[in-house]
Scaffold this motif. Structure first.
Motif, PDB file in Angstrom:
ATOM      1  N   ARG A 284       0.836  -1.215   0.000  1.00 27.87           N
ATOM      2  CA  ARG A 284       0.000   0.000   0.000  1.00 27.87           C
ATOM      3  C   ARG A 284       0.865   1.257   0.000  1.00 27.87           C
TER       4      ARG A 284
ATOM      5  N   PHE B 269      -3.328  -2.529  -4.959  1.00 23.95           N
ATOM      6  CA  PHE B 269      -3.551  -1.183  -4.436  1.00 23.95           C
ATOM      7  C   PHE B 269      -3.351  -0.164  -5.555  1.00 23.95           C
ATOM      8  N   ASP B 270      -4.163   0.911  -5.518  1.00 17.08           N
ATOM      9  CA  ASP B 270      -3.979   1.976  -6.505  1.00 17.08           C
ATOM     10  C   ASP B 270      -3.110   3.084  -5.926  1.00 17.08           C
TER      11      ASP B 270
ATOM     12  N   ARG C 116      -5.872   2.709  -2.007  1.00 16.41           N
ATOM     13  CA  ARG C 116      -7.101   1.934  -1.888  1.00 16.41           C
ATOM     14  C   ARG C 116      -6.953   0.615  -2.640  1.00 16.41           C
ATOM     15  N   THR C 117      -7.837  -0.331  -2.360  1.00 19.94           N
ATOM     16  CA  THR C 117      -7.806  -1.556  -3.148  1.00 19.94           C
ATOM     17  C   THR C 117      -8.330  -1.241  -4.546  1.00 19.94           C
TER      18      THR C 117
ATOM     19  N   SER D 121      -9.757  -3.793   4.211  1.00 21.66           N
ATOM     20  CA  SER D 121     -10.963  -3.017   3.931  1.00 21.66           C
ATOM     21  C   SER D 121     -10.937  -2.494   2.495  1.00 21.66           C
ATOM     22  N   PRO D 122     -12.093  -2.089   1.948  1.00 29.14           N
ATOM     23  CA  PRO D 122     -12.122  -1.515   0.600  1.00 29.14           C
ATOM     24  C   PRO D 122     -11.236  -0.273   0.461  1.00 29.14           C
ATOM     25  N   GLY D 123     -11.029   0.415   1.583  1.00 30.44           N
ATOM     26  CA  GLY D 123     -10.156   1.592   1.556  1.00 30.44           C
ATOM     27  C   GLY D 123      -8.681   1.242   1.533  1.00 30.44           C
ATOM     28  N   GLY D 124      -8.367  -0.055   1.655  1.00 27.21           N
ATOM     29  CA  GLY D 124      -6.980  -0.501   1.578  1.00 27.21           C
ATOM     30  C   GLY D 124      -6.308  -0.742   2.913  1.00 27.21           C
TER      31      GLY D 124
END
Length: 203
Positions: free
Chosen positions: A59, A145-146, A150-151, A183-186
């Protein structure tokens, strides 16, 4: 005429030494199983913390590069090997033209620790952590991860959202299964399904 001096005996007798050895062997025999279980659970924790470290590294590297980076378990059997690598342009795979950011061999702490993984977000719901993932299930797990940390969810891609660290070579009652949830937020976190709710370590 001079009297001979009495000589004091020093040391221990063979009988005393045998008694001490017998007591020590009994104590070791009683403590060995619990010590072996404790060591197995410590190795299990090391594996879970390693996955958490790998996810956080991926991340952070994605944010630093402002580009997609993948955390990828590399052992289909779930032994715990993983790597962190940049995504090749125009693909959903690690860029083989560049050295991985970080690599870990899962056999470092124990051959008995196995990881189970899942892409099912429903398994992150509060009541779902009580059910353990089978060792090796859903492997090899991957999380992309971007550039914002985030994922990433490009078309045709499913991120692993949960990793369970297991050691089925010890009794189920003694096994301290640990979970790494993403989590979706990474954000990734480590939790213990046995810990009561309200505790920060609880799932």
């Amino acid at each position: 005429m001079r009297r001979g001096r009495s000589v004091k005996q020093r040391g221990v007798t063979i009988v005393e030494l045998a008694i001490v050895m017998l007591v020590l062997s009994m104590l070791l025999g009683l403590g060995a199983p619990s010590l072996a279980t404790w060591l197995a659970n410590q190795r299990l924790r090391t594996s879970a913390e390693s996955i958490l470290h790998g996810l956080n590294t991926a991340r952070g590297e994605a944010v630093r590069r402002n580009a997609r980076v993948v955390f990828e378990m590399t052992d289909p059997g779930g032994q715990g090997s993983w790597r962190v690598c940049p995504v090749a342009p125009g693909t959903l795979a690690c860029y083989e033209g560049e050295a991985p950011v970080l690599v870990r061999d899962g056999g470092e702490e124990s051959g008995n620790v196995r990881i189970g993984a899942s892409t099912d977000a429903a398994l992150l719901l509060p009541g779902a952590f009580a059910t353990a993932l089978s060792p090796g299930a859903g492997m090899p797990g991957v999380v992309m991860f971007d550039g914002l940390g985030r994922t990433a969810n490009p078309a045709g891609w499913l991120n692993t959202v949960r990793f369970d660290a297991r050691d089925t070579h010890i009794d189920a009652a003694d096994e301290r299964r640990l979970v790494v949830a993403v989590s979706p937020g990474g954000a990734a976190r480590l939790c213990d399904p046995r810990t009561p709710s309200g505790n920060p370590a609880a799932c």
